[in-house]
Design an enzyme around this catalytic site. Structure first.
Site, PDB file in Angstrom:
ATOM      1  N   SER A 159       0.741 -11.764   8.836  1.00  0.00           N
ATOM      2  CA  SER A 159       1.627 -10.608   8.698  1.00  0.00           C
ATOM      3  C   SER A 159       2.820 -10.755   9.666  1.00  0.00           C
ATOM      4  CB  SER A 159       0.819  -9.341   8.985  1.00  0.00           C
ATOM      5  OG  SER A 159       1.467  -8.213   8.484  1.00  0.00           O
ATOM      6  N   ARG A 229       0.586   5.795  10.396  1.00  0.00           N
ATOM      7  CA  ARG A 229      -0.541   4.877  10.275  1.00  0.00           C
ATOM      8  C   ARG A 229      -1.230   5.012   8.923  1.00  0.00           C
ATOM      9  NH1 ARG A 229      -2.574   0.065  11.627  1.00  0.00           N
ATOM     10  NH2 ARG A 229      -4.811   0.084  11.987  1.00  0.00           N
ATOM     11  N   ASP A 324      -2.763  -9.197  -2.198  1.00  0.00           N
ATOM     12  CA  ASP A 324      -1.864  -8.680  -1.157  1.00  0.00           C
ATOM     13  C   ASP A 324      -0.532  -8.302  -1.809  1.00  0.00           C
ATOM     14  OD1 ASP A 324      -0.162  -8.246   0.985  1.00  0.00           O
ATOM     15  OD2 ASP A 324      -0.769 -10.049   2.087  1.00  0.00           O
ATOM     16  N   HIS A 357      -3.798  -6.937   1.691  1.00  0.00           N
ATOM     17  CA  HIS A 357      -3.196  -7.600   2.844  1.00  0.00           C
ATOM     18  C   HIS A 357      -4.207  -7.787   3.978  1.00  0.00           C
ATOM     19  CE1 HIS A 357      -0.069  -8.837   5.578  1.00  0.00           C
ATOM     20  NE2 HIS A 357      -0.234  -7.805   6.370  1.00  0.00           N
TER      21      HIS A 357
END
Lengths: 384, 214
Positions: A159, A229, A324, A357
């Site tokens: 990432s 978040r 992902d 992901h």
């Protein structure tokens, strides 16, 4: 309304201090520079077995040990450890908290300094300069030199960590023998910037954020940061993974009552949000998401990604995960094609996974075998 | 270029198909090689371990590609039809395509790309002109089923079969020089019809060509 959440406690992190500071892409010099880091394994006499692990947006340097704040296991213990793909019996593993982070490296939560490096008795907060992925990498380079390491056997990360890996390979090719950018991209896409902006808007909209000066009254913008978040967490998963984990199940009920129904998935996201605010700084979140949004490696090299790697001797291992959608396989393939165009030595696999992901953090045996094989191959060639 | 060869690579190299050995014999030490359809990387491993080659691969099957990467080989998951265009001109000394030409979407374009990115191309393919294939089609009136052509017409990935004669014609059409060629049997052993294209086309089960640009 939930009770106000106090800033998380101060922990003494292992740090390297650089009084000369760091010149940033934005033109500012930040001094002194502190880089908080952890190491695992032993550096060999030739100093040739060092592997740098780069963490993602909300990760930190506690990659393979119990986290001092949360008490939870390291975020990549499935990958880093004795006998693991990044084998600490064989390699000296370094992981540093990124510049702009909130686990001890110079960042918005640390004391602001003036041009001469004098402390101003208050945190940087939103006065912290805009930084880039390349700035993060330059800070790590200082740490690596500080540890007496001329060449890294490997630089590995997923990432945002993968963005740092690409930047390492492009900026310091002689320092990187093997580079493993995982589940990443050479630029941050419009869709990803959009999701980040939702998170930032949630923080900005929280009255407790107070224009970034929440540290003045010892509070944190918990509601805004937890919404940020929650949104981000959805992007880390796949529809299939959410269905498998939660489906349409309700918390404590078997059927909808039209009263106070809570779907399991809601409850899970709220938990993710509320635990996150106890370990992460809101201004850090703003700073780091912005650094990711700025990232465009091709643009740094005249619009041609291949020219970022022209003539490189670095060996590459690129991996993506089929489900992902945040950093889709096409982005990894674009990196591979640019590396091919630059005649670089590159391996690439797309791992079949329905975990989205997040798969790069989870138990994916094929990925682990491939990454382990790549690093072992690098080590054999260097003679480690 | 590399100081040492990993043990895992030595292991894979030992278990190489016979036809890959013939290809390996055509490639000089220290060459830069791209193997398209490299499977689990047996040829790459052999060239790396025995010839000090800078050998890289492309493999369409994910499990095989992962296997090769896990051995420390430079293999990418991709395919001949879509990925060759991204390599620069003259990036390799040899570009190898073994038993795959008949299965690609555009064989002529793949050959063109191979000779653009490599100085030499090494191509092997099953010969559709083999007598058993001819006989079965003539005698039964149905698509041939042999040891080489063993999948029914509706399931076979081999969408562009050709004969040795056809391949010579394509090379002439596109101006490629045939540097060497041979016909081999199914196990990859050399067949003795080297002097005569007609005999090779009748009795060779597999063909192996080395080409360069004209």
């Amino acid at each position: 309304m939930p009770a106000p959440i106090a800033p998380f406690p101060q922990v003494d992190h292992q740090r390297a201090l650089f009084p000369e500071g760091l010149a940033l892409d934005c033109g500012m010099v930040i001094r002194p520079l502190a880089v908080a880091y952890r190491t695992y394994g032993t550096l060999n006499a030739a100093r040739s077995n060092a592997v740098l692990v780069c963490h993602a947006l909300t990760g930190d340097q506690y990659v393979a040990e119990r986290h001092p704040l949360t008490g939870r296991p390291g975020w990549w213990e499935s990958i880093v450890g004795p006998g693991k793909p990044i084998d600490t019996d064989r390699f000296f593993v370094i992981c540093a908290n990124v510049l702009g982070g909130c686990m001890g490296s110079t960042g918005p939560r640390e004391e602001m300094t003036d041009a001469e490096g004098r402390g101003l008795g208050r945190p940087w907060g939103t006065d912290f300069p805009n930084i880039t992925i390349r700035d993060m990498v330059r800070a790590q380079k200082k740490l690596v030199e500080h540890l007496g390491i001329r060449r890294l056997l490997g630089v590995v990360g997923g990432s945002m960590g993968g963005m740092q890996v690409l930047e390492w390979a492009a900026t310091f090719p002689e320092t990187v023998f093997g580079a493993a950018p995982i589940a990443t991209a050479a630029y941050h896409s419009a869709q990803n910037i959009a999701f980040h902006e939702v998170g930032r808007a949630a923080i900005h909209a929280d009255p407790d954020w107070k224009g970034g000066r929440y540290w003045e009254d010892g509070r944190v913008p918990a509601r805004g940061l937890s919404v940020a978040r929650m949104v981000a967490h959805i992007t880390y998963l796949s529809e299939k993974a959410l269905t498998r984990k939660f489906g349409r199940r309700l918390r404590g009920a078997s059927a909808v009552t039209f009263l106070e129904d809570v779907f399991e998935v809601e409850s899970y996201l709220r938990h993710q949000g509320s635990t996150f605010v106890r370990r992460f700084d809101a201004n850090s979140y703003l700073t780091i998401t912005r650094a990711m949004d700025y990232f465009d490696l091709a643009a740094e090299h005249g619009g041609d990604l291949a020219s970022a790697f022209r003539g490189t001797a670095t060996r590459f291992f690129v991996a993506s995960f089929s489900s992902d959608w945040l950093f889709p396989t096409e982005e990894s393939r674009a990196i591979v094609r640019a590396l091919n165009a630059a005649a670089a030595n590159v391996s690439f696999v797309e791992i079949a996974s329905d975990k989205g992901h997040d798969a790069f953090l989870l138990d994916e045996p094929d990925f682990h075998r491939a990454l382990g094989g790549f690093l072992a191959g690098c080590a054999d060639r260097v003679g480690v | 270029m590399d100081a040492r060869t990993p043990d895992s690579i030595r292991y894979v190299a030992k278990n190489m198909r016979l036809d890959l050995r013939l290809i390996a014999e055509m490639i000089p030490a220290g060459a830069k090689v791209l193997d398209i359809g490299c499977g689990d990387g047996a040829l790459l491993a052999h060239l790396t371990a025995e010839k000090g080659a800078d050998a890289r691969g492309i493999e369409i099957d994910m499990a095989a590609a992962t296997q090769a990467v896990a051995q420390g080989l430079a293999v990418i998951h991709g395919d001949a039809d879509h990925d060759l265009a991204f390599y620069p001109d003259g990036a390799f000394d040899y570009v190898v395509l073994s038993r795959t030409l008949q299965a690609v979407e555009r064989p002529r374009e793949v050959l063109r790309q191979m000779l653009r990115i490599g100085r030499h191309a090494i191509v092997s393919f099953p010969n559709f002109g083999h007598w058993l294939v001819r006989w079965q089609l003539l005698w039964t009136g149905r698509m041939p089923m042999t040891e080489t052509w063993h999948r029914p017409w509706h399931e076979t990935p081999n969408i562009h079969p050709c004969t040795i004669r056809d391949f010579f014609d394509l090379c002439a059409l596109d101006g490629y020089v045939v540097e060497q060629w041979l016909a081999v049997d199914e196990r990859g052993l050399k067949a003795p019809w080297k002097r005569s294209v007609s005999l090779a086309n009748l009795f060779g089960e597999q063909a192996l060509f080395q080409l360069r640009r004209g």
